[in-house]
Design an enzyme around this catalytic site. Sequence first.
Site, PDB file in Angstrom:
ATOM      1  N   ASP A   7       0.862  -1.165   0.000  1.00 21.93           N
ATOM      2  CA  ASP A   7       0.000   0.000   0.000  1.00 21.93           C
ATOM      3  C   ASP A   7       0.911   1.232   0.000  1.00 21.93           C
ATOM      4  O   ASP A   7       2.127   1.131   0.191  1.00 21.93           O
ATOM      5  CB  ASP A   7      -0.947  -0.024   1.217  1.00 21.93           C
ATOM      6  CG  ASP A   7      -2.170   0.853   0.975  1.00 21.93           C
ATOM      7  OD1 ASP A   7      -3.215   0.596   1.589  1.00 21.93           O
ATOM      8  OD2 ASP A   7      -2.078   1.789   0.154  1.00 21.93           O
TER       9      ASP A   7
HETATM   10  C1  GLC Z   1      -4.209   4.290  -0.179  1.00 25.07           C
HETATM   11  C2  GLC Z   1      -5.154   3.185   0.221  1.00 25.07           C
HETATM   12  C3  GLC Z   1      -5.268   2.066  -0.775  1.00 25.07           C
HETATM   13  C4  GLC Z   1      -5.082   2.607  -2.177  1.00 25.07           C
HETATM   14  C5  GLC Z   1      -3.658   3.119  -2.282  1.00 25.07           C
HETATM   15  C6  GLC Z   1      -3.335   3.683  -3.669  1.00 25.07           C
HETATM   16  O1  GLC Z   1      -3.434   4.668   0.912  1.00 25.07           O
HETATM   17  O2  GLC Z   1      -4.932   2.585   1.488  1.00 25.07           O
HETATM   18  O3  GLC Z   1      -6.566   1.465  -0.588  1.00 25.07           O
HETATM   19  O4  GLC Z   1      -5.305   1.579  -3.120  1.00 25.07           O
HETATM   20  O5  GLC Z   1      -3.363   4.099  -1.307  1.00 25.07           O
HETATM   21  O6  GLC Z   1      -4.080   4.843  -3.883  1.00 25.07           O
END
Ligand code: GLC
Length: 738
Positions: free
Chosen positions: A267
């Site tokens: 993430d």
């Molecule tokens: C964010 C979220 C995740 C998302 C990622 C990319 O922090 O936790 O769900 O897919 O970043 O945007």
Amino acid sequence: MPLSKFQPLLNEMTLTEKIAQLVQLAAPFFKGSKDEGQITGPLAGLGLSQQTVKDAGSVLGTSGAEEVIRIQKAHLQENRHGIPLLFMADIVHGYKTIFPVPIAIGCSFDLELAEKSAEIAAKEAAVSGLHVTFAPMADLVRDPRWGRVMETTGEDPYLNSEFARAFVRGFQGQNLSLESSRVAACVKHFAAYGAAEGGRDYNTVNMSERELRESYLPAYKAALDEGAEMVMTSFNTVDGIPATGNKNLMRDLLRDEWQFDGILISDWGAVKELIPHGVAKDEKEAARKAIEAGVDIEIMSACYALNLENLVLEGTINEALIDEAVLRIFTLKDKLGLFENPYRAADPEEEKKVVLSDENRVYARTLAEKSCVLLKNDGLLPLNVSKKVALIGPFSTSGDILGPWSWMGSKDEAVTLYEAMKTRLSHPNLITAQGCEIHTGSEEQLAKAIEAATNADIILLALGEASEMSGEAGSRTSIQLPQVQLELIKELKKVNKPMAAVLFNGRPLDLHVIVENTDAILEAWFPGTEGGSAIANLLFGDSSPSAKLTMSFPYSVGQVPVYYNCYNTGRPKDAVDAQERYVSQYLDSPNEPLFPFGFGLSYTTFHYENPSLSSSVMNENDTIEISVKVTNTGDASAEEIVQLYIQDVSGEVVRPLKELKAFQKIFLQPGQSEQVTFQLIEEQLRYYHSNLNFESDPGNFHVYIGGNSRDTLSLSFELRKKMEGKINDNSNSIKISN
Ligand code: GLC
């Protein structure tokens, strides 16, 4: 691993180039981006070399086909091997046609429409140049304080699994290589992100491996069984180790036990967050732990880019770890056909036709209608068009009804409740007043609202949370509406007119004040681009509400966590021999939620009768049938979601009071009856034992059937099994199946 067809390409690449494939950066880092070079905040400090950007493997978040084409073209002109970029983004509940938030879609119990919503989202995303979506989010939730409950389908493992499958089918279709209007799905957040202590986002998760496997893992596994191409790590710890550096979770379980060989992506910044978590002293150790855990792509931090090469050159990690990650990335690029056609479905002209088409809006409206839950109705709904309505509240004319994760959607393109009501009620039968803002209000606003209410026959409240009050980092310690809105309700109550409330919110709320002061409540969640139209269709009775809650609504935040599939305890409050005081209870609140899982009203009533079992004994290879007669006993045609629950009366470990095992949606005209039949097999009775064996036990089971998890008819049967010698046979343990 069999020799990949990309081995020759891999052999041609330098270690630096290979490592760059594991790096994902936001679009502004790339030449051709509409915001090229506008790197601000923490991103500016990543310290990435221009070469890394030139050789990066994937891009996060672009704004349309033209930009994707520009970035890809510029990239291919500079990439020594002509390796195409992967374009990824969060298309969670729609791209530009925004569907209801997933917690609302879950309440529809409509797997076909859920799949269709993902198919449409994929089509709009693909023609806009995207290849991967960071969805479905399959996190089980039991805490409405957590802002991201809006992104899940609720508190039940089985239902979440079924929706995860439906979303993957919609996003990916049958064959990604043949269907360029689909995108790869990335199931997230692995794992148990929704169990953050205190409902505070990014917080610690602590639970037994048995509970993890029993309740939290099934929906991720279901998404992977349905073919999801990618997995995203979660920010939280799992048993003391952050998921992004957790070899037990990622290597042993995800890769070895589940045999997942797709891309594992971190993430946002989660690799670097191993440092504040306290399991890495610096970015170099963070990079080592993440790559050893099997994380193939690092999003938006530079641990890999700045440290992996040294880790390999000094012999700390084997280059094979880099190679396997690169090959997984190439495999997906190949599956998407990007080596042959790096632009895939990106088409600016086609994009104008496909995105936000009228047909897509129709589906968004239909799904929104089926996602709004009627929580109360003392006969006020459906509205009578001859009556004068005062539409009052901060959501009367607001376009903030798309909810979190609708970044490509536009509030200006949303149909507000007022716009939709205007098509039903001509002036002077529709008057509006703001009443208050989301958090604030004025005497003047209140006076105008009271005046509007006084001059109307019916008060229609449009209340709720602003979209930024839920979603990522949107945790709240209170789950009530903002105080000013509660005050507005109480002041309008004094006008003494029939009053209905439509709610726009991203989490179960403490609604007891609204229940006490209104005659009808429609939970609309964040209903999406066509939200206003869908709500108006329901309010005026074009169709009857049919949705049912997939997450319990507590009386108060003090009850949290409160969920239907809980355990009985040794001192259940409602036991026949329960003592007055010394039972599991609160002195100041019921144990049960205000509105339970599976609950939702209709404009008609349904009567359940004559439940029957095809047999009171189930042998291991039997299927028993459970049947019930359902009659529409009201005067409106409507859908009903018939739910089947079981209870394992005595397990090797405690078992939930109820477990949803099946549901069926039926449509009945007034007076019409239908015999609804379910099949049940032994596999559906299995659970994780204390030794992590996944199996059923012989013994008695209750079956519950009804229109929600509380008001049910019950039957019982016995499971009989040949009791072979009981050995601790791990061969049948640790497998997850749903
Ligand atoms: C964010 C979220 C995740 C998302 C990622 C990319 O922090 O936790 O769900 O897919 O970043 O945007």
